[in-house]
Design an enzyme around this catalytic site. Structure first.
Site: not given
Ligand code: SF4
Ligand code: SF4
Lengths: 403, 549
Positions: A393, A286
Site C-alpha cells: 500500500c 490514491c
Molecule cells: S487501498 Fe489504496 S487505492 Fe485502494 S481505496 Fe484504499 S487508499 Fe485507495
C-alpha cells in the site's frame, strides 16, 4: 631533568638548594619546607622569588599562611603509586587558591601527567630516560572527557550531557536503530513491545493500525504494555463498515485510551479524486493521499512507531529487522518472525475477537474497492489489488534505511 | 540498565587508545615493569600464576545479553573458552596474552564495557544487591547511587593511587545482599523518621588478613550530600592512610588507629569544605538514571493463578532459586554456577551464549551477577517459570541450591592465583559431594560456605557461616575452619573452631559441623541461628571428634 611547562620543554629558572647548602644572594630558589620554616624570617627579606618543596609527610597546612609569598610549590611523588600529592595539589588550588606554579617532581610517569594537571599541577619534571616524544604523546592522548570536576575547571560530562548533541539527527537515528537491534532484536514480541512503549520510547511512540484481521495481536500487546499508548487508525474513507465496528469493539475490549483516527486531507481528495475512481485509475496516488500522507502527518512528533508486518504475509516481506529507520524515525516490527500459527494461538489464548469479514473469506482487509476474497490456499494478500501489479500500500515499500 | 551516551563512550574509547600505547611501550621495553604496573592495574591487567589475567568490570553486576555474548566471543578467541565470575560481580579471563589486551578492550568498548579500575589501589567496581530494582523489600533502587558513584570514581584524578584498593557497596533493601558491612565504604539506603530517603554510611569493613566489620560513620546522610561526604572520606584516607606496609594500608587500619569517632569528626569537618557538584547537574543526572533503571514493563499487583499440577522437582527449584519480585506477575530467578565439575563462578563460552539467549527469551535481555558468583534473571514471568525450569534442567543450571550449602563461594585458589597457599576449587567440590550424600540441600537449609585459598580472603571465608581458609604448613596444604560468620546487616566474624586440618579431612570436618547443627536445631532454625543460640561448644565437640579419629 627535563622540565615541562605549558606543553613545552623549558630550562628550569629555579635553583634547587639542598638543605645544608648555602642560599645564593640573588635568583629564584627552591627550598625544602623544613628549611623554609626554620629560616622564614630571613628568607622573607630576601628580594627574589621563592619556592618551597613540600616534602613527603607535609601538607598544605604547613604553608597556607605564606602562600602569597611563594611563587612555586614543588610536590615530590615518592613513587609512581603514591597518590598523596594529588590531594595536596587540589587543596592548594581549590581550597587555598594558590595561583603560583605547582610542580610535580620525583616519580612522575608521563602517563600520569594528565591526572596531575587535573589536580592543579602545571609543571612537571620527568625522568631523563623518558623520551620527550612519549611525554607529548601521553599529553595528546588524553581527551577532555571527565565525569568529575577538579582543579582544572574542565566541564564535566554531566554538563556536556545537558547541551544539545552536536550529531546529525539522521546518523544518530540510524545508530540508535542498530544499537536497539543488538540489544533487543531477540526479545519475544510481547516483551519487545513493552520495552519500547514503557521504556525506550516512553511517550514518544505510536502504533499504526488498520484494524485488519490480525491487528488485534499487536493491539493487545500494546494494551498490556500501556493502554494509553497512542494508536493511529488510518481511516481512508473507503473502509468496510465492519472494520469500523470491529475497531470500536476491540478498543473497548482492550481498554485502549488513546486511539486517534487519521483521515486524508479533504481538500486534496476533492482535488484529485473528484470522480471517486482514483483507486481504480491511479491506486498509487490514491494510497498516497489516503494513507501515506495522512500517516506522515500523524506521526509528526513521534520518535518511533510499531507496526504489525509479518514475515509470512507474502514473498516481498521475509527478511525484516526488528528496527528500521524511515523518515528519521524508528519503525519497529515486533511480529516479524510470526506466522499464521503464532497469530492463531495468540487469538485463542487471549480470547480475542476476530474481524467479522474474516469468516466471509477476507484474509487481508484494506479498503472496500481494493480488497477481494482470497481462495483457500492462496497467498493471504492475494485479495489485495487483485488483477494489478500493486502488492503493497505504499506504507512499507518506500526507500528505507533498514538496518 | 544504564545507557552510555556519546560522552561515556568517548571516555572509554580514549582509555583504550591510551592503553594500547602503553602496552606497545612495555613490549618495546620503553616502560619497565615497575612503571608499567600501575598503568596495567588501572586497566584490569594482573600478572598471575600462568599468564596475565584480565578482569572485566560489570558495574554493580548488571549485564545485558549482547554483552555476555561478546564476553563469550572473547573467551573463545583470546582465552581458553572460559570465564570466571568473581565475588565482586566482575568477570575474569585467566589466559589472556598481554599483546591481545588492547584488542580485547577495544571489543569490550563496542558494547560499553571496560576493565577500568578493576585492579590497583583505586576505587573498584561499586557492587550492589543482585536483586536491585526488582527486589520486593527495597527502599530505593541502589543502582542509581551506584552509577552516580561509578561515574564520580571513574578516573577521579585525585583517588587513583590510594594507599590500597577501595571497595564500595550499596544496598537499598531490608535484607543485605551486598555485604555492606564488609566493605571499605558500605552505603545503605534508609528512611529517617520523617520518611526521607538518605544513607547510613558504614566504613572500615574488610576481609583480608585483618578482618573487620564496618562501623557506622553516620546513621543518616541526606542524599544531596553523598558525593562531598564520600570525597571527604577518600581525601582523608588518601592523605593519611598508611603507605609503609601494604597489610596495614586499608582504611580499616586508619579507622582503628584514629578511632571511629575521631575519624567521623574529621569527616564532618572536611566535607562541608569539599566543593559540591552543581545540584542542577546532579538532579538532571539522577533523573536520567531513574529513567534508565526503570522497569521495562508496568509492574502488576495481580499474580496469575496457576492450577496445573507440577513436578516436585519444579517446586524444589522454585523454593530455592526463585525470589519474589516487585511486580506480582514476575519472579527473580537465580542460575547457580556451582556445578560439581567446575569451580564456583566458572562459566564456559558456550554456556555464556546459552544464558544470553535465555535472558533474551525470559528476562528482557538483562542479567545480574551476584557476589555469590551466580547469574540472576531479574524479570521472569511466573507463567514462564515451568518452561524456563525445563530448559535450565537440560542445561544443568537448575540445581535448587541458591543460598543453600552447595552454593559455595570460593576464590580461584591454587589453580590460578599466584598468591594461593592452597586449593579452593577442589575443596569446594569435595564438600559439595559429601553434603549431597548426607541430605538434600533444603533439608540442611540456609548455609553459606566460603573458601579462600590464602589469607587475602578473596573467598570471603570470614563472612561464611562456615569459612575455610587454605594455609601452608611446612609445604603442605592445610585448612582452617571458622564458624558463625555472616555478611548480613548484623555481620559477624567467624570464629576458629580448632586446629587446621589436611585437605583430605576438610569434608569430614564440614560434615561433622552440619551433623551437629541437624542434631541441635529447633523447628525451622537456620544454621547460623542454631550457632548463635548455642555458641561454639557443641560444634567444637563435633569437630574434635572427627579431628581425633
Ligand atoms: S487501498 Fe489504496 S487505492 Fe485502494 S481505496 Fe484504499 S487508499 Fe485507495
Ligand atoms: S584468597 Fe588468596 S588464593 Fe584466593 S584469590 Fe585471593 S589471593 Fe588468590
Amino acid at each position: 631533568m627535563p622540565l615541562i611547562k605549558n606543553d613545552r620543554v623549558i630550562d628550569d629558572p629555579w635553583l634547587a638548594v639542598a638543605d645544608e647548602a648555602e642560599i645564593p644572594l640573588h635568583g629564584a630558589v627552591l627550598l625544602g619546607v623544613a628549611r623554609w620554616q626554620a629560616e622564614r624570617t630571613a628568607l622573607v627579606l630576601r628580594n627574589a622569588a621563592l619556592g618551597v618543596r613540600l616534602d613527603s609527610g607535609h601538607g598544605p597546612e604547613d604553608i597556607v599562611a605564606d602562600l602569597d609569598r611563594l611563587a612555586l610549590v614543588a610536590i615530590p611523588f615518592p613513587s609512581f603509586s603514591d597518590g598523596r600529592p594529588y590531594s595536596i595539589a587540589r587543596l592548594l588550588r581549590e581550597r587555598y587558591a594558590f595561583s603560583g606554579e605547582l610542580r610535580a617532581v620525583g616519580a612522575v610517569l608521563p602517563d600520569q601527567i594528565p591526572l596531575m594537571r587535573r589536580c592543579g599541577f602545571d609543571s612537571f619534571v620527568v625522568d631523563p630516560a623518558i623520551r620527550v616524544e612519549t611525554v607529548f604523546e601521553c599529553l595528546g592522548a588524553y581527551d577532555r572527557h571527565h565525569y568529575q570536576a577538579a582543579a582544572d575547571g574542565v566541564e564535566t560530562i554531566a554538563a556536556l550531557r545537558r547541551r544539545a548533541p552536536g550529531k546529525s539527527q539522521t546518523s544518530a537515528t540510524a545508530a540508535l536503530a542498530a544499537e536497539l537491534e543488538t540489544r533487543f532484536g531477540n526479545l519475544p514480541a510481547e516483551d519487545l513491545v513493552a520495552q519500547m512503549v514503557v521504556k525506550e520510547f516512553k511517550n514518544r511512540i505510536a502504533y499504526v493500525s488498520s484494524f485488519g484481521t490480525e491487528a488485534a495481536v499487536l493491539l493487545h500487546m500494546v494494551a498490556l504494555a500501556d493502554p494509553a499508548t497512542p494508536v493511529l487508525f488510518l481511516d481512508t474513507g473507503k473502509l468496510f463498515p465492519e472494520t469500523l465496528a470491529y475497531r470500536d469493539a476491540l478498543v473497548d475490549r482492550l481498554g485502549l485510551s488513546a486511539v486517534r483516527t487519521v483521515t486524508p486531507d479533504q481538500a486534496e481528495i476533492a482535488a484529485a479524486d473528484a470522480g471517486h475512481d482514483l483507486c481504480r485509475c491511479n491506486p498509487d496516488l490514491c494510497c498516497t493521499l489516503r494513507k501515506v500522507k495522512p500517516l506522515d502527518r500523524a506521526l509528526t512528533g513521534f520518535a518511533a512507531w510499531l507496526n504489525g508486518r509479518k514475515g509470512y504475509h507474502g514473498t516481498t516481506r521475509i527478511d525484516l529487522s526488528a528496527f528500521e529507520v524511515e523518515e528519521d524515525r524508528i519503525k519497529i516490527n515486533p511480529l516479524r518472525h510470526w506466522g499464521k500459527a503464532e497469530v492463531g494461538a495468540w487469538f485463542a489464548t487471549h480470547h480475542l475477537p476476530r474481524h467479522p469479514l474474516e469468516a466471509k473469506g477476507f484474509l487481508s482487509i484494506g479498503c472496500m474497492p481494493c480488497t477481494d476474497r482470497v481462495a483457500p490456499g492462496e497467498d493471504i494478500r492475494a485479495g489485495r489489488w487483485r488483477g494489478q501489479d500493486k502488492t503493497e500500500c505504499g506504507l512499507h515499500n518506500r526507500p528505507t534505511g533498514a538496518v | 540498565m544504564y545507557r552510555y551516551d556519546v560522552h561515556d563512550r568517548a571516555l572509554v574509547a580514549g582509555r583504550v587508545d591510551e592503553f594500547r600505547g602503553q602496552v606497545r611501550r612495555r613490549l618495546q621495553g620503553e616502560l619497565n615493569e615497575d612503571q608499567f604496573r600501575p598503568l596495567r592495574l588501572m586497566n584490569g591487567v594482573y600478572l598471575q600464576l600462568h599468564s596475565y589475567m584480565l578482569r572485566v568490570a560489570i558495574p554493580y553486576g548488571v549485564l545485558a545479553s549482547h554483552q555476555l555474548r561478546l564476553l563469550a566471543t572473547i573467551a573463545h578467541r583470546y582465552d581458553r573458552g572460559l570465564g570466571h565470575f568473581t565475588t565482586r560481580q566482575n568477570l575474569q579471563f585467566n589466559w589472556i596474552g598481554l599483546e591481545d589486551v588492547p584488542d580485547v578492550l577495544g571489543h569490550l568498548a563496542r558494547v560499553d564495557m571496560h576493565a577500568i579500575q578493576t585492579s590497583g589501589n583505586c576505587i573498584r567496581n561499586i557492587t550492589t544487591d543482585p536483586f536491585a530494582g526488582v527486589a520486593k523489600d527495597e527502599v530505593e533502587d541502589p543502582r542509581i547511587t551506584a552509577e552516580l558513584l561509578r561515574q564520580w570514581s571513574t578516573f577521579h584524578p585525585e583517588f587513583l593511587y590510594l594507599p590500597r584498593k577501595f571497595k564500595v557497596a550499596v544496598t537499598g533493601a531490608r535484607e543485605d545482599r551486598a555485604a555492606v558491612r564488609w566493605h571499605d565504604i558500605g552505603l545503605r539506603l534508609v528512611r529517617d523518621a520523617a520518611g526521607t530517603i538518605g544513607y547510613e554510611v558504614i566504613a572500615g569493613g574488610g576481609q583480608g588478613r585483618t578482618p573487620v566489620i564496618g562501623a557506622t560513620l553516620r546513621s543518616f546522610l541526606p542524599k544531596a550530600d553523598l558525593l562531598p561526604y564520600i570525597e571527604a572520606i577518600m581525601r582523608l584516607y588518601n592523605r593519611f592512610g598508611r603507605r609503609d606496609n601494604k597489610y596495614k594500608a586499608r582504611i580499616k587500619i586508619l579507622l582503628q588507629d584514629v578511632g571511629i569517632e575521631a575519624f567521623a569528626r574529621m569527616v564532618e569537618e572536611e566535607w562541608p569544605r569539599v566543593r559540591r557538584p552543581d545540584p542542577h547537574l546532579i538532579a538532571a543526572e539522577t533523573a536520567r538514571l531513574v529513567e534508565d533503571f526503570a522497569l521495562p514493563y508496568r509492574p502488576r499487583k495481580d499474580s496469575p493463578v496457576d492450577t496445573t499440577e507440577r513436578d516436585l522437582a519444579f517446586w524444589r527449584w522454585v523454593a530455592a532459586n526463585v525470589a519474589p519480585h516487585q511486580s506480582a506477575d514476575r519472579a527473580i530467578v537465580t542460575l547457580p554456577l556451582k556445578s560439581i565439575d567446575q569451580g564456583p563462578g566458572d562459566i564456559t563460552a558456550e554456556k555464556m551464549e546459552t544464558v544470553a539467549d535465555l535472558a533474551d527469551r525470559y528476562s528482557h535481555a538483562e542479567m545480574r551477577i551476584s557476589h555469590h558468583q551466580n547469574i540472576v534473571l531479574p524479570h521472569v514471568r511466573w507463567t514462564e517459570l515451568p518452561r524456563l525450569w525445563e530448559t535450565l534442567e537440560r542445561l544443568g543450571l537448575a540445581e535448587p541450591i541458591a543460598g543453600l550449602a552447595p552454593d559455595i563461594v570460593a576464590c580461584p585458589g591454587m589453580d590460578y592465583c599466584a598468591l594461593a597457599t592452597a586449593r579452593s576449587i577442589g575443596i569446594a567440590q569435595d564438600i559439595s559431594k559429601r553434603l549431597a550424600a548426607l541430605a538434600p540441600p533444603e533439608h540442611i537449609g540456609a548455609l553459606r560456605l566460603n573458601i579462600s585459598g590464602c589469607i587475602n580472603a578473596c573467598g570471603h571465608h570470614h563472612a561464611g557461616h562456615i569459612g575455610i581458609l587454605g594455609v601452608d604448613k611446612r609445604g603442605e596444604e592445610f585448612y582452617q575452619i571458622t564458624i558463625g560468620g555472616s555478611d548480613d546487616y548484623d555481620a559477624t566474624l567467624g570464629t576458629l573452631i580448632g586446629p587446621a586440618v589436611p585437605a583430605a579431612r576438610v569434608a569430614d570436618a564440614i560434615e561433622s559441623l552440619v551433623l551437629a547443627y541437624l542434631a541441635h536445631r529447633q523447628g525451622t532454625e537456620r544454621f547460623l541461628e542454631t550457632y548463635r543460640r548455642l555458641g561454639i561448644t557443641p560444634f567444637k565437640e563435633a569437630f574434635h571428634a572427627v579431628d581425633q579419629e
